[in-house]
Design an enzyme around this catalytic site. Structure first.
Site, PDB file in Angstrom:
ATOM      1  N   SER A   8     -41.206  29.587 -72.488  1.00 45.56           N
ATOM      2  CA  SER A   8     -40.441  29.928 -71.288  1.00 45.56           C
ATOM      3  C   SER A   8     -41.389  30.169 -70.126  1.00 45.56           C
ATOM      4  CB  SER A   8     -39.606  31.185 -71.517  1.00 45.56           C
ATOM      5  OG  SER A   8     -39.124  31.647 -70.272  1.00 45.56           O
ATOM      6  N   HIS A  33     -38.895  25.576 -71.493  1.00 48.09           N
ATOM      7  CA  HIS A  33     -37.680  26.376 -71.339  1.00 48.09           C
ATOM      8  C   HIS A  33     -37.695  26.982 -69.933  1.00 48.09           C
ATOM      9  CE1 HIS A  33     -34.282  28.763 -72.873  1.00 48.09           C
ATOM     10  NE2 HIS A  33     -34.786  29.773 -72.163  1.00 48.09           N
ATOM     11  N   ASP A  35     -35.686  29.291 -67.197  1.00 43.14           N
ATOM     12  CA  ASP A  35     -34.673  30.340 -67.075  1.00 43.14           C
ATOM     13  C   ASP A  35     -34.232  30.502 -65.633  1.00 43.14           C
ATOM     14  OD1 ASP A  35     -34.458  31.475 -69.801  1.00 43.14           O
ATOM     15  OD2 ASP A  35     -36.599  31.851 -69.524  1.00 43.14           O
ATOM     16  N   MET A  37     -31.802  32.359 -63.105  1.00 40.90           N
ATOM     17  CA  MET A  37     -31.013  33.606 -63.021  1.00 40.90           C
ATOM     18  C   MET A  37     -30.522  33.816 -61.597  1.00 40.90           C
ATOM     19  SD  MET A  37     -33.563  36.111 -65.104  1.00 40.90           S
ATOM     20  CE  MET A  37     -34.247  35.674 -66.698  1.00 40.90           C
ATOM     21  N   HIS A  66     -31.875  26.869 -69.089  1.00 36.96           N
ATOM     22  CA  HIS A  66     -31.003  27.969 -69.510  1.00 36.96           C
ATOM     23  C   HIS A  66     -30.427  28.624 -68.259  1.00 36.96           C
ATOM     24  CE1 HIS A  66     -30.903  32.206 -71.643  1.00 36.96           C
ATOM     25  NE2 HIS A  66     -29.688  31.772 -71.333  1.00 36.96           N
ATOM     26  N   MET A  68     -28.447  31.268 -66.432  1.00 34.63           N
ATOM     27  CA  MET A  68     -27.863  32.615 -66.497  1.00 34.63           C
ATOM     28  C   MET A  68     -27.221  32.871 -65.144  1.00 34.63           C
ATOM     29  SD  MET A  68     -30.985  34.303 -68.610  1.00 34.63           S
ATOM     30  CE  MET A  68     -32.012  32.879 -68.278  1.00 34.63           C
ATOM     31  N   MET A 137     -28.987  34.633 -77.967  1.00 31.13           N
ATOM     32  CA  MET A 137     -29.841  35.566 -77.242  1.00 31.13           C
ATOM     33  C   MET A 137     -30.225  36.701 -78.185  1.00 31.13           C
ATOM     34  SD  MET A 137     -30.225  34.141 -74.377  1.00 31.13           S
ATOM     35  CE  MET A 137     -31.371  35.427 -73.866  1.00 31.13           C
ATOM     36  N   ASP A 176     -33.678  32.962 -78.423  1.00 32.57           N
ATOM     37  CA  ASP A 176     -34.295  33.252 -77.130  1.00 32.57           C
ATOM     38  C   ASP A 176     -34.428  34.757 -76.906  1.00 32.57           C
ATOM     39  OD1 ASP A 176     -35.254  33.176 -74.575  1.00 32.57           O
ATOM     40  OD2 ASP A 176     -33.471  32.262 -73.679  1.00 32.57           O
TER      41      ASP A 176
HETATM   42  C1  DX5 Z   1     -34.437  36.117 -71.015  1.00 34.92           C
HETATM   43  C2  DX5 Z   1     -34.811  34.659 -70.998  1.00 34.92           C
HETATM   44  C3  DX5 Z   1     -35.867  34.315 -71.970  1.00 34.92           C
HETATM   45  C4  DX5 Z   1     -37.186  34.979 -71.700  1.00 34.92           C
HETATM   46  C5  DX5 Z   1     -37.890  35.145 -73.001  1.00 34.92           C
HETATM   47  O1  DX5 Z   1     -33.303  36.313 -70.240  1.00 34.92           O
HETATM   48  O2  DX5 Z   1     -33.665  33.865 -71.305  1.00 34.92           O
HETATM   49  O3  DX5 Z   1     -36.011  32.894 -72.081  1.00 34.92           O
HETATM   50  O4  DX5 Z   1     -37.987  34.246 -70.820  1.00 34.92           O
HETATM   51  O5  DX5 Z   1     -39.041  35.867 -72.787  1.00 34.92           O
HETATM   52  P1  DX5 Z   1     -39.802  36.601 -73.975  1.00 34.92           P
HETATM   53  O6  DX5 Z   1     -40.190  35.522 -74.963  1.00 34.92           O
HETATM   54  O7  DX5 Z   1     -40.950  37.242 -73.299  1.00 34.92           O
HETATM   55  O8  DX5 Z   1     -38.835  37.577 -74.599  1.00 34.92           O
HETATM   56 ZN    ZN Z   2     -33.969  31.697 -71.750  1.00 37.42          ZN
END
Ligand code: DX5
Ligand code: ZN
Length: 217
Positions: A8, A33, A35, A37, A66, A68, A137, A176
């Site tokens: 990620s 990956h 993310d 948000m 991903h 969010m 998650m 994740d």
């Molecule tokens: C959290 C994200 C993850 C995050 C994971 O909301 O969806 O993908 O980056 O990070 P680590 O591996 O540090 O928990």
């Molecule tokens: Zn993620």
């Protein structure tokens, strides 16, 4: 089948983003990956389209995006145009999940659905045929570096059983949040196919070795 590793970039150094993209290119990892948000679905804002466009210019492996965000239907075509290979939406953010998953596939991407820690695996049973990936998650989404929720092992096993019952054994299970060498092998043994790893790769002393260890765990 051996598992895939998807580092990620949330945990990368954004001031050295190209360097960290190249690091993943050169590593044993399989996917990126990403993310996204929105500060509404989750209490944090990460990055959006311009940054993803910059990442896509250098990334040489599939982009696992991903989302969010609330109402992700608005941006399906946008992420297809940006080069997403897998587009994952949250079940909790979709009123018409079946339609959304169809639209993602229609746009030429693999369709993923993410489940928050409190959302039962049963909630995907009736869309199992529309899915390419389920992201469990293993932390509450919004931040990297959180502690892994132990319940995820049982949830992974239950999801694998549900997918098998529905004739959807090809659907990938992705985990994740809080994934590292302490739980990677056990998650794969429980039925996981894709491991997302942020901190355990990018905050490691030797990220290339960390990626190799996790990819071959
Ligand atoms: C959290 C994200 C993850 C995050 C994971 O909301 O969806 O993908 O980056 O990070 P680590 O591996 O540090 O928990
Ligand atoms: Zn993620």
């Amino acid at each position: 089948m051996s598992h895939l590793l998807a580092p990620s970039l949330l945990a990368s150094d954004f001031a050295n983003l190209q360097r960290d993209v190249e690091l993943v290119n050169a590593s044993d990892a399989h996917w990126f990956h990403l993310d996204v948000m929105d500060g509404v679905f989750v209490p944090n804002i990460s990055f959006g389209m311009p940054v993803m466009e910059a990442i896509a210019r250098h990334a040489k492996k599939p982009l696992d995006v991903h989302l969010m965000i609330v109402d992700p239907d608005r941006y399906i075509q946008t992420f297809a145009d940006l080069g997403a290979d897998v587009l994952t939406v949250h079940a909790e953010a979709c009123t018409h999940l079946h339609r959304t998953l169809g639209a993602i596939r229609q746009a030429g991407m693999k369709a993923g659905v993410a489940l928050n820690p409190h959302t039962p695996v049963e909630s995907i049973r009736d869309v199992a045929g529309e899915l390419d990936l389920v992201c469990l998650m293993s932390v509450n989404p919004g931040f990297g570096g959180q502690s892994f929720i132990e319940r995820t092992y049982a949830k992974t096993q239950a999801l694998r059983a549900t997918l098998d019952e529905e004739g959807a054994s090809d659907v990938l299970i992705e985990i994740d949040g809080g994934v590292g060498m302490g739980n990677a092998r056990a998650l794969v043994d429980a039925g996981a196919n894709v491991l997302v790893a942020g901190s355990s790769v990018f905050k490691a002393d030797d990220p290339l070795k960390a990626a190799s260890d996790l990819a071959n765990a």
